[in-house]
Scaffold this motif. Structure first.
Motif, PDB file in Angstrom:
ATOM      1  N   UNK A 170      -9.070   3.186  -0.676  1.00 51.45           N
ATOM      2  CA  UNK A 170      -8.636   2.297  -1.740  1.00 51.45           C
ATOM      3  C   UNK A 170      -9.761   1.412  -2.253  1.00 51.45           C
ATOM      4  N   UNK A 179       0.921   3.803  -8.906  1.00 55.10           N
ATOM      5  CA  UNK A 179       0.218   2.552  -9.162  1.00 55.10           C
ATOM      6  C   UNK A 179       1.113   1.478  -9.760  1.00 55.10           C
ATOM      7  N   UNK A 185      -9.759   6.239 -13.430  1.00 53.35           N
ATOM      8  CA  UNK A 185      -8.732   6.742 -12.518  1.00 53.35           C
ATOM      9  C   UNK A 185      -7.340   6.439 -13.040  1.00 53.35           C
ATOM     10  N   UNK A 214      -9.747   0.528 -11.955  1.00 53.71           N
ATOM     11  CA  UNK A 214      -8.332   0.299 -12.191  1.00 53.71           C
ATOM     12  C   UNK A 214      -7.780  -0.618 -11.121  1.00 53.71           C
ATOM     13  N   UNK A 215      -8.352  -0.543  -9.941  1.00 56.96           N
ATOM     14  CA  UNK A 215      -7.941  -1.436  -8.874  1.00 56.96           C
ATOM     15  C   UNK A 215      -8.140  -2.881  -9.308  1.00 56.96           C
ATOM     16  N   UNK A 272       2.066   1.576  -3.539  1.00 56.43           N
ATOM     17  CA  UNK A 272       0.945   1.737  -4.470  1.00 56.43           C
ATOM     18  C   UNK A 272       0.369   3.134  -4.373  1.00 56.43           C
ATOM     19  N   UNK A 310       0.799  -1.223   0.000  1.00 57.25           N
ATOM     20  CA  UNK A 310       0.000   0.000   0.000  1.00 57.25           C
ATOM     21  C   UNK A 310       0.838   1.282   0.000  1.00 57.25           C
ATOM     22  N   UNK A 345     -12.243   4.430  -8.225  1.00 52.49           N
ATOM     23  CA  UNK A 345     -10.993   3.700  -8.240  1.00 52.49           C
ATOM     24  C   UNK A 345     -11.167   2.226  -8.558  1.00 52.49           C
TER      25      UNK A 345
END
Lengths: 720, 720
Positions: free
Chosen positions: B605, A249, B68, B614-615, A245, A242, B611
């Motif tokens: 997150x 990304x 994102x 893309x996560x 990230x 995290x 988000x």
């Protein structure tokens, strides 16, 4: 004389047939007194005493000095455990030691001097006993105050060497080690390359705000290695990436690559390799069992054919039926098999048996035991016959299932309604009344079924036994409740009386009802298949479980020795320091307010020497692994603890779980194939072992192989 | 006329043979214009345009409104993403839509009206396009301000329907669903029974201190179910039992039983079932591919045998070699196969080919492609020959590996020494000098190898290509470093200049050197086997990966729709409230001091609609599962999120991982068997596909089956 010789031959044949039944080796002494000793050693009493001794010596750890057989595991509340006076456990140990000495002497004598030197297990046994005795003497001379007791780690060896199945399994595991080691090496390379990458990628930067990843996870080589090892076990999975990230990304690519390669590919490859390797070895060991059986029977045939009463002129060696009958009567074997063999012996009208006929007779031993249920009683009355038809019908069983389901649902509804109520607001009337009605129905169902099927037939089904036993327990509990608290009425909420409170009684009844609901399993086809697979697996898993116990025991004792005194109860300064370190370095658990409390608890749970043994022995590995990973994620543990826990993770999680999966795959696939072959035969219950599972693929040993092996026997001189 | 007829037959034969090569169905129109359309549709250009269209329409999600594509994932730091003006993405969509309409029309026309009604995939395609268009019109009429865009969830369908391998895999997965459902049902029963037990066991008591377990984990039915479901995923493993365990050790029995039954038995049983079921279906689908190939070839034979030039008097139908040559020249196929078939056609001296001979000619298609390396150059000079011998020897390669290892170790030592140094204290001289030396060695090694093997032979080995490419990149980087920062000298630590700082350059070089170390893989036998298995797996996994992309995409879009606006950036009151709830209910992460910060980050997150796409699309499922479990352990999530995440866990973790394990087991066991069969042939590289893997167990279709199928062809009228 000839009579004495004949007696010896008969005795030899008896022992050889018993060897064949138990898959034992026949390479033991065969003179009269040795045979007597051999049968005495393998008699039930002797073996039972040996097992008891092993159990006692293993159980000693629970009452020895750093034990923790207390109700609570929390050091703050629990009373000090009982410490046996010096000399008590030591004298029990001495008794066990003497039994083991007798065991090893008898075993060594029976296999003979020449064989003894080839048998590594026996040598290791003697060595273990010598070390054990030495350590015991040291312990006594220190008045039980010595700091290290190595003899405790040796104890599981006694369990290991007593079971031939466990030795065989260990051999199989041992043979797969090279391949496992290759994958583990690959994992190590994977881990070290990615560690270097990580250290280069998440290096320290000039901006202190930017290198959170470096500070927390990749500060130096041991830290990076630990972070990635824990990532391999997925314990710190999102956390570790995290900080990076959140910076960019693209950093997630590194972690994704690592996880996919390590977890998805390499770990599963380990499963594939273990499955592939282990499958072959299991088959091989079953094949050697079959060979032992055939060899024992052939040896019995050979000694019987040397009996003086046999006509010497016969070209082929053969055995008289009379002699065989004599042997069969004296040999100890399953009564069903014995009767079947006797029956076929009588049906075969010939007087002399050839080797092939002799072997064929004993094939009964390899067959599945088919269980037949006794017939239903035949009632004279027309009315009773009709009742029998109605209540013996499967639909009556289905009705019972529906009623059980209704009961479960009613309990569930009451639970949901009462979930948030204070204990003082609770009213037990509704549940009490409903359960009373349902239990009466269960009783009625049981009685009607017994009426329809007859007691013997009723009890011959395991589902009925389960059902009936639970119904009787429920009835007793209900009667006890009414006797103590009276019949249910609105507002039925009396105070505590007798052994259990009413609320506890009702809860116990409800739990039993939920448990009784499992009777639906045999009615659902797929579930029944799954459950029988699982039960088979449990049977075949005994050797595995034994090895697991050995590993657990060794790890628990090592843990005690390593972490002895690492944590002391509250109030001690050393512990407070320890705790402060823990707070600083580790992640807080549960809600914010009780974070220090919970860390303390975790540390207390895992690090206290006094507790490790019962923790490890009562907690199954699946639990322990995650504790271990948890502990690993707390950075304060010393290097020894890290090595200990990584070893524990590798052995108990990676290797053992994969072995388990391999065995399950093997079992299930065989079972499924057989299930598809004969779906119709539903009334026949097969009792299957690992030997029977592989029967279709096993090869029968040839006559030449058997005779060659017989001629190599160290103690038996065959006439021809 | 006869000439036109002959042309038609030749064209038909060409198309049928192309169908056979690509494992396509031959059930399409066979008149001249349709054949032209068919070949046009399956031409590389058309298929490439179609693939591009699918890629574009799937990639649109990354630039559409809630996207994102920003560097950081942290809402506090990141800039607002670029929002395309209304109409831009919509017009791209319209273009893609038109391509799809052409695609579906051509496909429908080619298979014919009667077949169209039987083809569910085509119908679904048309339906999807209609819904897509409707939603597109709605979207435009709202000026892109509509709240729900269902057409996004439909997009992955275009990917799915375009790949026959994916459709086949999906069919296989579909067929295993009943068995999977049975185990999942069993899991559900297991879960619900244990939940009831837990609620009865950990009920509320009068003493508030004693019922911590009830307060935290088993407060009501949904809570209990969630606690045990999460325990099934082992995410809350030790935590959930600690309050009860600390009260009484015996409570751990409940959790151990639950974990052993659920995790060890039922979950692994799922693996066994999926492996067992899927193995069969994979074989079956490969078998049907083989049938398609044989059928295509047979159909080509049949149409060629109807050519007018064939002597009508012949009893058996046969094909002239001339016609076949003509067909072969025009058909598009692998040039290696084409040459091999031509060669065997010339070697066979006969003028007419029977059906069996015809079929046999095309068996070349089924064979492994054997890659042969070009020979080394032959030097005239004796001195050069000696050098060639020395540097072409494997020992020279081993020396290169040893040098690479030395380089790695030196980097590692420097990393360990520099681990805690401030960036300002760092001296890059040592590493710079060492790397300079090593890179020169790598260059020398490459040149000598090229000298010994010749450029062509050198490049024909993939390990050399890998090696050479990295060496050249390293060389360029090193030259660039020296050009910008000068040669290394003690205290070589210049300030930032040019594109990258010196420190970054050195780091990049080091990473490439670590990466280059992978060249040792082919030298280690077992590693090479493992790596080739993995590479094979990746090839066979394309269909799986496609389905995974479809599932990911659908889940990501659903997630966006469900959690849109659930989290808003800092400073907003709604978010603060949300955060306070989070703090109260969930466990704190990382060190105590930054606990609220890290929770915020996790919530940000996982819960922010902007988000999710893309996560989910950049994070592989192994990552996501644990996030999900993590999120599940935070109790604040709403019911919809819970259902969404449980579905996600079931599909991506339980089912997909098990499918993957099944495929890996299958691949590895086949590979291993073959590896053991022929260990000696080391210089031959096989290019294997899933079809070739199963070749030993595949059954050849009989002539009757083929002819029956041919006579059922909807468009082809055979003469006889």
């Amino acid at each position: 004389g000839a009579g004495a010789d004949n007696d010896l031959y008969i005795n030899q044949a008896i022992v050889f047939i018993e060897d064949a039944i138990q898959y034992r080796s026949i390479n033991h002494r065969v003179d009269s007194s040795s045979l007597w000793l051999y049968r005495w050693y393998y008699s039930r009493t002797c073996q039972w005493i040996l097992s008891l001794t092993i159990t006692v010596i293993l159980a000693l750890a629970f009452i020895e000095e750093p034990s923790s057989l207390t109700v609570t595991s929390d050091v703050r509340y629990r009373l000090p455990a009982w410490n046996p006076p010096c000399g008590l456990t030591e004298s029990i140990e001495l008794l066990c030691f003497l039994v083991f000495v007798v065991d090893v002497s008898v075993k060594s004598y029976l296999i003979g001097w020449k064989e003894f030197w080839k048998n590594k297990w026996l040598m290791a046994y003697i060595l273990t006993l010598i070390v054990y005795l030495t350590d015991w003497i040291v312990s006594l001379s220190f008045f039980c105050k010595e700091s290290v007791r190595i003899r405790r780690i040796l104890r599981p060896f006694f369990l290991l060497q007593n079971s031939s199945m466990m030795k065989k399994t260990l051999k199989s595991i041992n043979s797969t080690l090279p391949e496992m080691a290759s994958v583990l090496l690959l994992l190590a390379v994977h881990l070290s390359l990615f560690t270097m990458f990580a250290m280069l990628l998440f290096a320290r930067t000039k901006d202190n705000q930017q290198d959170k990843e470096w500070v927390v996870y990749f500060r130096n080589l041991p830290d990076s290695l630990t972070s990635l090892l824990v990532l391999l076990t997925t314990a710190n999975n999102p956390d570790v990436m995290i900080p990076a990230y959140s910076k960019n990304r693209a950093y997630s690519i590194f972690f994704i690559l690592f996880t996919v390669l390590g977890n998805l590919f390499l770990m599963n490859l380990l499963t594939a390799i273990i499955y592939n390797q282990f499958r072959g070895y299991l088959l091989k060991s079953v094949q050697s069992s079959l060979f032992r059986r055939r060899l024992g029977i052939r040896a019995a045939f050979e000694v019987l054919s040397s009996l003086k009463e046999t006509p010497a002129s016969a070209q082929q060696s053969c055995v008289s039926t009379g002699a065989l009958l004599q042997v069969l009567q004296k040999a100890e074997m399953d009564s069903r098999c014995k009767q079947a063999i006797m029956r076929s012996l009588k049906m075969c009208s010939c007087d002399q048996l050839s080797a092939a006929q002799f072997q064929k007779l004993f094939e009964e031993l390899d067959k599945d035991a088919i269980k037949q249920h006794p017939p239903s009683p035949e009632y004279p009355s027309h009315y009773l016959q009709k009742m029998q038809l109605a209540f013996g019908h499967p639909y009556f069983g289905y009705l019972g299932n529906v009623v059980a389901l209704a009961n479960i649902i009613s309990i569930c509804v009451v639970l949901v309604m009462d979930a948030d109520k204070q204990p003082s607001e609770r009213d037990d009337f509704f549940l009490g009344a409903i359960n009373c009605f349902f239990i009466l129905y269960y009783l009625l169902e049981m009685l009607l079924k017994i009426l329809a099927m007859g007691l013997k037939r009723y009890l011959s089904y395991s589902s009925n036994r389960f059902d009936g036993l639970l119904t009787i327990i429920l009835l007793i509990l209900e009667i006890a409740t009414f006797a103590v608290y009276g019949f249910p009425h609105p507002g039925w909420r009396p105070e505590f009386m007798g052994l259990l409170s009413l609320w506890d009684m009702v809860r116990l009844v409800n739990m039993l009802i939920v448990f009784r609901f499992l009777r639906i399993i045999p009615n659902m086809k797929f579930m029944a298949l799954v459950v029988t697979t699982l039960l088979d697996l449990v049977k075949n898993l005994r050797a595995f479980a034994g090895i697991l116990v050995v590993v657990f025991y060794a790890f628990a004792i090592t843990g005690i020795m390593l972490f002895k005194g690492a944590v002391v109860p509250l109030g001690n300064t050393r512990y407070s320091n320890f705790l402060q370190g823990a707070q600083k370095n580790s992640r807080a658990e549960f809600t914010g307010s009780c974070a220090p409390f919970s860390i303390k608890k975790v540390v207390v749970l895992y690090f206290k020497g006094k507790n490790t043994i019962s923790w490890c022995s009562t907690h199954f590995q699946a639990e322990v692994i995650y504790c271990v990973l948890y502990v690993l994620s707390i950075h304060l543990i010393c290097r020894w603890a890290k090595i200990y826990f990584v070893a524990w993770w590798l052995i108990s999680s990676v290797i053992w779980v994969n072995l388990f999966v391999a065995l399950l795959l093997e079992n299930f696939i065989h079972k499924w194939d057989r299930h598809c072959q004969r779906e119709s035969l539903s009334d026949i219950e097969y009792q299957r072992t690992v030997e029977l599972m592989f029967r279709d693929v096993l090869e029968e040993p040839t006559e030449e192989e058997l005779m060659e092996k017989l001629h190599q026997h160290p103690h038996l001189q065959l006439c021809r």
